[in-house]
Design a protein around this motif. Structure first.
Motif, short mmCIF file in Angstrom:
data_model
loop_
_atom_site.label_atom_id
_atom_site.label_comp_id
_atom_site.label_asym_id
_atom_site.label_seq_id
_atom_site.Cartn_x
_atom_site.Cartn_y
_atom_site.Cartn_z
N LYS A 12 64.29 78.99 13.19
CA LYS A 12 64.63 80.29 13.80
C LYS A 12 63.44 81.21 13.75
N PRO A 13 63.19 82.02 14.79
CA PRO A 13 62.08 83.01 14.77
C PRO A 13 62.37 84.12 13.82
N ILE A 14 61.36 84.65 13.22
CA ILE A 14 61.49 85.76 12.26
C ILE A 14 60.91 87.00 12.90
N GLY A 15 61.73 87.74 13.66
CA GLY A 15 61.28 89.02 14.20
C GLY A 15 60.56 88.87 15.51
N HIS A 22 53.79 83.67 18.10
CA HIS A 22 53.99 82.24 18.36
C HIS A 22 53.68 81.93 19.81
N ARG A 23 54.05 82.83 20.76
CA ARG A 23 53.74 82.61 22.17
C ARG A 23 52.23 82.64 22.39
N GLY A 24 51.56 83.55 21.69
CA GLY A 24 50.11 83.62 21.83
C GLY A 24 49.44 82.33 21.39
N LYS A 25 49.95 81.79 20.28
CA LYS A 25 49.38 80.53 19.78
C LYS A 25 49.65 79.39 20.76
N GLN A 26 50.88 79.39 21.36
CA GLN A 26 51.20 78.33 22.31
C GLN A 26 50.32 78.43 23.54
N GLY A 27 50.08 79.68 24.02
CA GLY A 27 49.20 79.83 25.18
C GLY A 27 47.80 79.34 24.89
N ALA A 28 47.31 79.68 23.69
CA ALA A 28 45.97 79.22 23.30
C ALA A 28 45.95 77.70 23.20
N GLY A 29 47.03 77.10 22.65
CA GLY A 29 47.08 75.64 22.52
C GLY A 29 47.12 74.97 23.87
N LYS A 30 47.81 75.59 24.84
CA LYS A 30 47.87 75.02 26.18
C LYS A 30 46.48 74.96 26.82
N GLY A 31 45.72 76.08 26.67
CA GLY A 31 44.37 76.08 27.22
C GLY A 31 43.47 75.07 26.52
N SER A 32 43.63 74.90 25.22
CA SER A 32 42.80 73.94 24.47
C SER A 32 43.12 72.53 24.91
N ARG A 33 44.43 72.24 25.17
CA ARG A 33 44.78 70.88 25.61
C ARG A 33 44.15 70.57 26.96
N LYS A 34 44.21 71.56 27.89
CA LYS A 34 43.59 71.33 29.21
C LYS A 34 42.09 71.06 29.08
N ALA A 35 41.44 71.86 28.24
CA ALA A 35 39.99 71.64 28.05
C ALA A 35 39.72 70.28 27.44
N LEU A 36 40.59 69.88 26.47
CA LEU A 36 40.39 68.57 25.82
C LEU A 36 40.58 67.43 26.81
N TYR A 37 41.63 67.57 27.66
CA TYR A 37 41.88 66.52 28.64
C TYR A 37 40.72 66.45 29.63
N GLY A 38 40.17 67.59 30.00
CA GLY A 38 39.02 67.57 30.91
C GLY A 38 37.83 66.88 30.29
N LEU A 39 37.57 67.18 29.01
CA LEU A 39 36.44 66.52 28.32
C LEU A 39 36.67 65.02 28.24
N LEU A 40 37.91 64.63 27.93
CA LEU A 40 38.20 63.18 27.86
C LEU A 40 37.99 62.50 29.21
N LEU A 97 62.37 79.87 23.23
CA LEU A 97 61.94 81.01 22.42
C LEU A 97 62.46 82.32 22.99
N THR A 98 62.52 82.42 24.32
CA THR A 98 63.05 83.64 24.94
C THR A 98 64.52 83.84 24.57
N ARG A 99 65.31 82.76 24.62
CA ARG A 99 66.72 82.86 24.25
C ARG A 99 66.88 83.23 22.78
N LEU A 100 66.04 82.64 21.93
CA LEU A 100 66.12 82.97 20.50
C LEU A 100 65.74 84.43 20.24
N ASP A 101 64.76 84.95 21.00
CA ASP A 101 64.39 86.36 20.85
C ASP A 101 65.57 87.26 21.24
N GLN A 102 66.25 86.91 22.32
CA GLN A 102 67.40 87.70 22.74
C GLN A 102 68.51 87.68 21.68
#
Length: 256
Positions: A12-15, A22-40, A97-102
């Protein structure tokens, strides 16, 4: 490459701050995965090109550029499929996450409303406590007064019963024949009220009196030493007798 783990219902989210972070981290992780796949993909293409150069195909074989392009496409397609699957899972996690925030916002609102209701009830109880104490004190006073009146009434009834029995006995007894007697002194005056009993208040004795012929508790009055009733002053209380003074005479009245 391992796929991202889905969020279970127990996590459960805390606040709101934690959800936004958590969304910021997921967005950063998404960009890192794209960059990693491009390098591969680039690394794999480079390896394919190097291997093709080392093989040196014969003149009648497929051209080097076509071979390299085909191998690169074959290596990139799985990566694109994996990336699409990861992006789909990422979107599902964002929706979750949006539903849990609501739900968290609703729960926080309910908690605030419940706390406000509890505070209001506590304020009402605090206002009722002095009133309850006052009512308890008034009830105790009324109970004591009622007991006192009941005791005085019982004593008055007992006195009246004894007087009635005594009068009946006197009427039934034979009267002696009148004889010549020396003149007697005048009898002492009787008070225009009857003594109903005695009680103690604050360490001081008081005599209860009521007008003759009246037996209501409202007519009973308590007299202390020095008090007057119909011109009769209570001068002393001696055991079971009350001493009154009237027009210079001292009258001893028995207390029932």
């Amino acid at each position: 490459m391992s796929e991202p783990t889905e969020l279970t219902p127990d996590h459960k989210p805390i606040g709101h701050a934690s959800s936004a972070k958590h969304r910021g981290k997921q967005g950063a992780g998404k960009g890192s995965r794209k960059a990693l796949y491009g390098l591969l993909a680039v690394s794999l293409a480079g390896a394919v090109v190097s291997g093709a150069l080392l093989l040196r195909p014969a003149p009648d074989e497929v051209p080097m550029e076509s071979l390299v392009q085909s191998q690169v496409q074959q290596a990139v397609v799985p990566l694109e499929e994996t990336l699409a699957r990861v992006e789909s899972q990422q979107a599902a996690l964002e929706q979750r996450l949006t539903r849990l925030d609501q739900r968290l916002e609703q729960a926080e609102q309910q908690v605030q409303e419940t706390a406000s209701a509890i505070t209001a009830r506590q304020a009402q109880l605090e206002q009722l406590e002095p009133r309850l104490a006052s009512l308890a004190e008034e009830l105790s006073r009324l109970d004591s007064e009622l007991n006192l009146r009941i005791t005085a009434q019982n004593e008055q009834i007992q006195t009246l019963s004894e007087r009635l029995e005594q009068g009946q006995r006197q009427q039934a007894a034979p009267r002696p024949a009148p004889a010549s007697q020396a003149p007697r002194s005048a009898a002492p005056p009787s008070p225009p009220f009857q003594v109903t009993g005695v009680e103690s208040r604050g360490g001081h004795p008081y005599v209860g009196v009521s007008p003759n012929g009246l037996s209501s508790l409202r007519d009973i009055r308590l007299l202390g030493v020095g008090d007057r009733q119909d011109g009769w002053e209570l001068s002393a209380i001696r055991g079971s007798h009350a001493v009154f003074r009237h027009n210079g005479h001292s009258v001893d009245v028995q207390i029932p």
